[in-house]
Structure formats: structure tokens, C-alpha cells
Design an enzyme around this catalytic site. Structure first.
Site, mmCIF file in Angstrom:
data_model
loop_
_atom_site.group_PDB
_atom_site.id
_atom_site.type_symbol
_atom_site.label_atom_id
_atom_site.label_comp_id
_atom_site.label_asym_id
_atom_site.label_seq_id
_atom_site.Cartn_x
_atom_site.Cartn_y
_atom_site.Cartn_z
ATOM 1 N N CYS A 2 0.853 -1.187 0.000
ATOM 2 C CA CYS A 2 0.000 0.000 0.000
ATOM 3 C C CYS A 2 0.892 1.241 0.000
ATOM 4 C CB CYS A 2 -0.910 0.017 1.222
ATOM 5 S SG CYS A 2 -2.074 -1.358 1.311
ATOM 6 N N ASN A 76 0.912 1.007 5.908
ATOM 7 C CA ASN A 76 1.451 0.198 4.817
ATOM 8 C C ASN A 76 2.201 -0.974 5.423
ATOM 9 O OD1 ASN A 76 2.670 -0.815 2.456
ATOM 10 N ND2 ASN A 76 4.401 0.590 2.675
ATOM 11 N N GLY A 77 1.802 -2.193 5.075
ATOM 12 C CA GLY A 77 2.538 -3.339 5.581
ATOM 13 C C GLY A 77 1.650 -4.513 5.929
ATOM 14 N N GLU A 78 2.183 -5.375 6.767
ATOM 15 C CA GLU A 78 1.452 -6.564 7.210
ATOM 16 C C GLU A 78 1.902 -6.931 8.613
ATOM 17 O OE1 GLU A 78 0.654 -11.222 5.837
ATOM 18 O OE2 GLU A 78 1.859 -9.871 4.584
ATOM 19 N N ASP A 101 -5.649 -6.046 9.846
ATOM 20 C CA ASP A 101 -4.557 -5.762 10.769
ATOM 21 C C ASP A 101 -4.416 -4.265 11.016
ATOM 22 O OD1 ASP A 101 -3.714 -5.393 8.164
ATOM 23 O OD2 ASP A 101 -1.817 -6.464 8.374
#
Length: 222
Positions: A2, A76-78, A101
Site C-alpha cells: 500500500c 502500509n505493511g502486514e 490488521d
């Protein structure tokens, strides 16, 4: 992948802020082909370009506001352990409205503040705005997998993004950092917090920025 964008500035009207954050989102639209959105409030603009992976519904779109309406996030990320943290939040009485998340980070921050990052396992860069205290946190993962760049001016204006070109799209007067430029061609990477531009820095891995625009307080911490 993202993309996140943002501006904090007293120099522009709400309409101008909207146009600038829309332009920044457009510059990194390739990072989030599933949608773009933004939030503009007073002197704050937050933007997000979305790649839907975990929760595909509109409930999980960003920027996202916390259940108590105090905090806003663009992420932005996981987060690999978000299911475990979800259970922890449910035990604390937090009724999550999504399976994302993103909301897990947001509500954990709402409970524990900046120390919540100690519970996060994953790759991430995210920004959280506090509506009550008028302050913002810019946070990057320990290994620096997810990028986060920023520009701070003497006018107490802060601009940040996942990519340099989004900042450059709204910040026209930039000068080349020739030392950094030379080092890049010698080593294939930029050192410390430098970029090719003097005016744009990158947040170092495992660090966060705490910025209070009304108090002109800007701190970078581990």
C-alpha cells in the site's frame, strides 16, 4: 503493498490540502490499485492507496478512525501476529468492526500508545494522528522493510510519504544532496537518513517521529 501520504501545515486552506493529498495519492497509485482515499481536517491531510489483502471490505479502507474517534491511521505493511493481538483486544473489551490488521494496530495504539509497537511482528510503516492532543507519530518497522520519507520545513510544515516522488510533487524547491548522490553510486544505497534531496529524509528502521505542530516539537526516537 500500500502507500501512505500526509501533510500537516497551517499554510493552506482545506481545499488546497485536498488537492495536494489527492496529487500525492495519484503519484503512488501503483502501490494501491484497489482504491485511494484521504482525510482532511483543519491543518491535517492523510492519504492512502490500498492493496486489499486481508479484509477486502470497505470497512477496512484507510485512513481509518479509531472506535473512540480519537486516533486516525494510514498504514502500509502486514502484521503477522494480528490474530493474536485481536484476541488480546477482545479480552480488553474492544469490539473490532473489521478483520484487518490496520484496525488491530489502531486499537492497540489507542490502549497502549507508542509502546504498542513492541507487540507488533511484521513489516510496516504507519502514521497515527491524535485528534485530542494534535500530535502525530510516524513509525517504521525494525528492519526498515517498508519505506517512509519526510520533509520538515522552518514553517513547521511536515510532509511524508511512502515514496520520495509524492513529496516532490507538492514540494517544488528541492536541491540535490551531492554527497548522498555520490555515495549511492559507490555503494548502491543511501546512508543513515539521507536521500538524493537535502530537504527529504528517510525515517531509519526501528525509529519513530513524534511531532506536535502547535508546540513546534519534533523528535526522532528509537
Amino acid at each position: 503493498m500500500c502507500g501512505i501520504n500526509g501533510i500537516i501545515s497551517n499554510l493552506y486552506s482545506t481545499d488546497v490540502l485536498k488537492e495536494k493529498i489527492k496529487l500525492m495519492n495519484h503519484c503512488i497509485r501503483h502501490r494501491g490499485p484497489d482504491g485511494q482515499d484521504f482525510l482532511v481536517k483543519d491543518n491535517l491531510a492523510l492519504g492512502h492507496t490500498r492493496l486489499s489483502i486481508i479484509d477486502l471490505t470497505d470497512n477496512a479502507k484507510q485512513p481509518m478512525t479509531s472506535l473512540n474517534q480519537r486516533y486516525c491511521i494510514t498504514f502500509n505493511g502486514e502484521i503477522y501476529n494480528f490474530k493474536e493481538i485481536s484476541k488480546y483486544l477482545l479480552e480488553k473489551g474492544v469490539n473490532l468492526k473489521t478483520n484487518s490488521d490496520t484496525e488491530v494496530i489502531l486499537e492497540l495504539f489507542s490502549l497502549e500508545g507508542i509502546s504498542c509497537v513492541n507487540k507488533l511482528r511484521g513489516m510496516f510503516s504507519f502514521v497515527i494522528w491524535d485528534n485530542f492532543k494534535n500530535e502525530i507519530f510516524l513509525i517504521r518497522d525494525r528492519l526498515g522493510i517498508k519505506p517512509l520519507y519526510y520533509n520538515l520545513t522552518n514553517n513547521n510544515e511536515l510532509i511524508f510519504s511512502s515514496e520520495i516522488k509524492a513529496i516532490a510533487s507538492v514540494k517544488k524547491r528541492l536541491s540535490i544532496n551531492w554527497n548522498s548522490f555520490t555515495n549511492f553510486f559507490r555503494t548502491s544505497f543511501y546512508t543513515e537518513d539521507e536521500t538524493v534531496f537535502n530537504e527529504i529524509k528517510k525515517l531509519k528502521p526501528g525509529h519513530f517521529i513524534h511531532f506536535k505542530p502547535n508546540e513546534k516539537s519534533f523528535k526522532i526516537k528509537m
